[in-house]
Design a protein around this motif. Structure first.
Motif, PDB file in Angstrom:
ATOM      1  N   GLN A 167       0.841  -1.195   0.000  1.00 34.28           N
ATOM      2  CA  GLN A 167       0.000   0.000   0.000  1.00 34.28           C
ATOM      3  C   GLN A 167       0.883   1.254   0.000  1.00 34.28           C
ATOM      4  N   MET A 168       1.919   1.230   0.840  1.00 30.22           N
ATOM      5  CA  MET A 168       2.847   2.358   0.916  1.00 30.22           C
ATOM      6  C   MET A 168       3.520   2.587  -0.443  1.00 30.22           C
ATOM      7  N   MET A 169       3.980   1.508  -1.044  1.00 29.44           N
ATOM      8  CA  MET A 169       4.665   1.615  -2.334  1.00 29.44           C
ATOM      9  C   MET A 169       3.730   2.137  -3.421  1.00 29.44           C
ATOM     10  N   SER A 170       2.481   1.724  -3.365  1.00 30.27           N
ATOM     11  CA  SER A 170       1.524   2.131  -4.400  1.00 30.27           C
ATOM     12  C   SER A 170       1.249   3.631  -4.376  1.00 30.27           C
ATOM     13  N   LEU A 171       1.470   4.271  -3.223  1.00 34.82           N
ATOM     14  CA  LEU A 171       1.243   5.704  -3.116  1.00 34.82           C
ATOM     15  C   LEU A 171       2.178   6.499  -4.026  1.00 34.82           C
ATOM     16  N   THR A 172       3.327   5.903  -4.359  1.00 37.48           N
ATOM     17  CA  THR A 172       4.274   6.605  -5.230  1.00 37.48           C
ATOM     18  C   THR A 172       3.707   6.787  -6.634  1.00 37.48           C
ATOM     19  N   LYS A 173       2.716   5.986  -7.000  1.00 36.98           N
ATOM     20  CA  LYS A 173       2.115   6.062  -8.327  1.00 36.98           C
ATOM     21  C   LYS A 173       0.875   6.948  -8.373  1.00 36.98           C
ATOM     22  N   LEU A 174       0.462   7.437  -7.196  1.00 36.62           N
ATOM     23  CA  LEU A 174      -0.745   8.266  -7.136  1.00 36.62           C
ATOM     24  C   LEU A 174      -0.404   9.747  -7.037  1.00 36.62           C
ATOM     25  N   GLY A 175      -1.323  10.573  -7.524  1.00 33.10           N
ATOM     26  CA  GLY A 175      -1.135  12.013  -7.461  1.00 33.10           C
ATOM     27  C   GLY A 175      -2.424  12.722  -7.118  1.00 33.10           C
ATOM     28  N   GLU A 176      -2.440  14.024  -7.287  1.00 36.36           N
ATOM     29  CA  GLU A 176      -3.600  14.827  -6.886  1.00 36.36           C
ATOM     30  C   GLU A 176      -4.839  14.575  -7.743  1.00 36.36           C
ATOM     31  N   ASN A 177      -4.680  13.876  -8.860  1.00 39.76           N
ATOM     32  CA  ASN A 177      -5.835  13.535  -9.693  1.00 39.76           C
ATOM     33  C   ASN A 177      -6.406  12.161  -9.344  1.00 39.76           C
ATOM     34  N   ASP A 178      -5.815  11.514  -8.335  1.00 39.12           N
ATOM     35  CA  ASP A 178      -6.304  10.227  -7.847  1.00 39.12           C
ATOM     36  C   ASP A 178      -6.917  10.440  -6.459  1.00 39.12           C
ATOM     37  N   CYS A 179      -7.279   9.347  -5.785  1.00 40.20           N
ATOM     38  CA  CYS A 179      -7.769   9.493  -4.412  1.00 40.20           C
ATOM     39  C   CYS A 179      -7.554   8.208  -3.625  1.00 40.20           C
ATOM     40  N   LEU A 180      -7.529   8.358  -2.304  1.00 40.83           N
ATOM     41  CA  LEU A 180      -7.484   7.218  -1.392  1.00 40.83           C
ATOM     42  C   LEU A 180      -8.863   7.057  -0.763  1.00 40.83           C
ATOM     43  N   PHE A 181      -9.285   5.817  -0.644  1.00 41.31           N
ATOM     44  CA  PHE A 181     -10.532   5.493   0.040  1.00 41.31           C
ATOM     45  C   PHE A 181     -10.123   4.615   1.218  1.00 41.31           C
ATOM     46  N   LEU A 182     -10.124   5.179   2.430  1.00 38.04           N
ATOM     47  CA  LEU A 182      -9.633   4.486   3.609  1.00 38.04           C
ATOM     48  C   LEU A 182     -10.770   4.056   4.521  1.00 38.04           C
ATOM     49  N   ILE A 183     -10.634   2.862   5.097  1.00 33.72           N
ATOM     50  CA  ILE A 183     -11.613   2.369   6.059  1.00 33.72           C
ATOM     51  C   ILE A 183     -10.895   2.040   7.352  1.00 33.72           C
ATOM     52  N   SER A 184     -11.331   2.633   8.452  1.00 39.36           N
ATOM     53  CA  SER A 184     -10.733   2.364   9.760  1.00 39.36           C
ATOM     54  C   SER A 184     -11.789   2.559  10.840  1.00 39.36           C
ATOM     55  N   HIS A 185     -12.021   1.545  11.645  1.00 36.94           N
ATOM     56  CA  HIS A 185     -13.047   1.623  12.684  1.00 36.94           C
ATOM     57  C   HIS A 185     -12.753   2.755  13.665  1.00 36.94           C
ATOM     58  N   THR A 186     -11.573   2.765  14.255  1.00 36.99           N
ATOM     59  CA  THR A 186     -11.262   3.750  15.289  1.00 36.99           C
ATOM     60  C   THR A 186     -10.683   5.047  14.734  1.00 36.99           C
ATOM     61  N   GLY A 187     -10.002   4.954  13.592  1.00 37.01           N
ATOM     62  CA  GLY A 187      -9.314   6.125  13.064  1.00 37.01           C
ATOM     63  C   GLY A 187      -8.007   6.399  13.775  1.00 37.01           C
ATOM     64  N   HIS A 188      -7.550   5.428  14.585  1.00 37.83           N
ATOM     65  CA  HIS A 188      -6.315   5.584  15.363  1.00 37.83           C
ATOM     66  C   HIS A 188      -5.212   4.610  14.921  1.00 37.83           C
ATOM     67  N   ASN A 189      -5.462   3.809  13.909  1.00 32.80           N
ATOM     68  CA  ASN A 189      -4.463   2.849  13.454  1.00 32.80           C
ATOM     69  C   ASN A 189      -3.240   3.599  12.905  1.00 32.80           C
ATOM     70  N   LYS A 190      -2.071   3.318  13.466  1.00 29.85           N
ATOM     71  CA  LYS A 190      -0.852   4.055  13.097  1.00 29.85           C
ATOM     72  C   LYS A 190      -0.509   3.887  11.623  1.00 29.85           C
ATOM     73  N   ASP A 191      -0.676   2.696  11.093  1.00 34.86           N
ATOM     74  CA  ASP A 191      -0.340   2.450   9.692  1.00 34.86           C
ATOM     75  C   ASP A 191      -1.261   3.227   8.753  1.00 34.86           C
ATOM     76  N   MET A 192      -2.559   3.246   9.083  1.00 31.33           N
ATOM     77  CA  MET A 192      -3.502   3.993   8.256  1.00 31.33           C
ATOM     78  C   MET A 192      -3.212   5.496   8.330  1.00 31.33           C
ATOM     79  N   ILE A 193      -2.846   5.965   9.521  1.00 28.33           N
ATOM     80  CA  ILE A 193      -2.507   7.382   9.683  1.00 28.33           C
ATOM     81  C   ILE A 193      -1.269   7.727   8.860  1.00 28.33           C
ATOM     82  N   GLN A 194      -0.297   6.799   8.824  1.00 25.99           N
ATOM     83  CA  GLN A 194       0.906   7.024   8.030  1.00 25.99           C
ATOM     84  C   GLN A 194       0.577   7.102   6.545  1.00 25.99           C
ATOM     85  N   LEU A 195      -0.300   6.222   6.085  1.00 29.66           N
ATOM     86  CA  LEU A 195      -0.732   6.261   4.682  1.00 29.66           C
ATOM     87  C   LEU A 195      -1.392   7.601   4.360  1.00 29.66           C
ATOM     88  N   ALA A 196      -2.253   8.047   5.259  1.00 29.02           N
ATOM     89  CA  ALA A 196      -2.961   9.310   5.047  1.00 29.02           C
ATOM     90  C   ALA A 196      -1.990  10.493   5.079  1.00 29.02           C
TER      91      ALA A 196
END
Length: 284
Positions: A167-196
């Protein structure tokens, strides 16, 4: 859980200590609190009237009076149906009925706080992006995969990756014309926060489904859709959250299919391909 309780819960983390005191007092005895004036509450818990008034507006109400009227809304009906003290002596059907009922409550409460503006923003963004990358970790992967499965049948160009490092590596291929769709129950997951965080640095728009509107992940997101869940003695909060999140994903897909695609072409194509994998009635 009434609509007031759902709103209070999703905003609780962002409240001041005094505001949390007001919420804790109200939820401790909903029936009694719903009959008290703003002055009564202020004197009872030693919190200023101004604080209670600010809390009302922070939760989306025009005044304390409006909030007070909503506090007790639905409380009687739900308390009469819910099995608060399940025991080993209860029948299988009673226990199963309780589980179904709690699922229904999560869905009803999530639906009750949906905002037209949030849904429109999400659909408008999905309609114009080149690629939508859908990420979830842990139990949220179930929801992420379901979202990918849904949107594969639409015109939306979407990807789904399970592994965090990929997931981290795939972010290198994305830009401002793309988007992330994230799902997290608590919103406190460190890995998800890092991706965001990385996505924000690259100006990649973020849509997040979470149960906490004021979580660290939500604060990094452009569009937030809140899923309401409840925890009981026998059922962890995350279970109810999954059901509400899946329902939100399904709602987004339906809106996208109707408002953006506006035809059955994509659904018919995918259905035709899937039908080839199934035995015909003559083969049975």
């Amino acid at each position: 859980m009434s609509n007031f309780q759902s709103i209070a819960k999703s905003n609780y983390e962002n409240l001041t200590k005094a505001e949390k005191t007001v919420i804790d007092f109200i939820l401790a005895d909903v029936a009694a609190a719903s009959m008290m004036t703003i002055s009564d509450v202020s004197k009872k818990i030693n919190v200023s009237i101004a604080t209670i008034s600010r809390l009302s507006k922070k939760l989306g109400y025009q005044s304390y009076q409006e909030m007070r009227l909503k506090v007790y809304d639905g409380h009687d009906a739900q308390s009469s149906k819910f099995f608060p003290n399940l025991t080993k002596d209860d029948s299988f059907v009673e226990i199963a009925t309780n589980s179904f009922y709690m699922s229904k409550i999560s869905l009803d409460e999530t639906q009750s706080i949906l905002m037209e503006e949030d849904l429109k923003k999400a659909i408008d963004l999905l309609a114009k992006v080149k690629t939508c990358s859908i990420f979830g970790l842990g139990a949220s992967q179930v929801v992420a995969m379901n979202a990918f499965h849904c949107f594969l049948r639409s015109s939306l160009n979407c990807t789904y990756i399970q592994d965090y490092h990929l997931q981290m590596m795939s972010l290198t291929k994305l830009g401002e014309n793309d988007c992330l769709f994230l799902i997290s129950h608590t919103g406190h997951n460190k890995d998800m926060i890092q991706l965001a965080t990385i996505a924000r640095e690259k100006n990649i728009p973020i849509i997040t489904i979470t149960s906490n509107r004021h979580s660290p992940l939500a604060k990094l997101s452009d569009i937030i859709l809140v899923s309401v869940s409840d925890e009981t003695k026998y059922r962890p909060e995350a279970v109810s959250s999954l059901l509400a999140q899946i329902a939100l994903v399904d709602a987004l897909f339906m809106i996208y299919a109707i408002k953006v695609d506006d035809n059955e072409e994509y659904l018919l194509k995918s259905r035709a391909i899937i039908n080839k994998t199934r035995l015909s009635s003559e083969d049975d």
